[in-house]
Design an enzyme around this catalytic site. Sequence first.
Site: not given
Length: 302
Positions: A174, A243
């Site tokens: 991911k 992030k």
Amino acid sequence: MTKPTVGFIGVGYMGHGMAANILKAGYPLVVVAHRNRQPVDDLVVQGATEAGSIAELAAQCEIIHICVSGSPQVESVVGGEDGIAANAAPGSVVIDCSTSDPVSTLHLAELFAGKGIAMADSPLGGTPANAVDGTLGAMVGTDAETFARIEPVIGCWANNIMHLGPVGMGHKMKLINNFLAMGNAALLSEAMALARKSGLSTAQFHEVIGTSRMRNGFYDTFMKWTLERDENAHRFSITNAHKDMRYLSNLAVSVGAVNPVQSAIRNNFGAMEAAGQGERYVPMMADFIAAMNGLAPEGEQE
């Protein structure tokens, strides 16, 4: 055959649609409120049960989804006396659908294993619209036995389910996926600003790139902000993107990878967040890079 009770923590942009599809498939669903009651109330109307706490949810669910913003939030709902690890029954499964730091994921998997609880990481590919339609992608990391147990539930909200190997592999993939996506965002933003500084219009840019092999699904959603000012085209915040790029930097360090391009991409998102624009969405980076070049946002008088 009785279907397992499914818990869902984090019914936000993505989680609400996913949880609704679990309900539609006939699974008993337990949810818990966080900051926004609206999605919880909507799911309760559809047949879900609301738990009063994480501990209460964990105690009554066989399969528990976590869909929050990152590893600190995942760790907060897992640990402590009121967390999942202390209250879920042995034999249950926790599925982390968040985009998390794989280093943290592996630590949590060890914690769960010590309590007889299985873990899978299953981060998502797609948008909130895909979550509603049940057409997300799922990048799954877990052992084969656990995958066989959870695949039918994941199939409620995903139509492209990829079992990539043991725990941690889903989150690694991911982050690499998001590296490509956020790299596209940074590259498109800079290219459009350069085109405008060179005397080309955004319409001309789109006429060429939008009809070429460089057009893809990400391009289409990204450009809907610039071309149509549609803020709902890709509701993924700059803060979340930054992030994810920090997590990818951590992954690169942990495996000894050289990643100079990713460092530049991360800094683009870091600069936009530092400028107080962290809550804006990824396609709006085009405006941020334009402003750095002395250009007004598309459609405004320069």
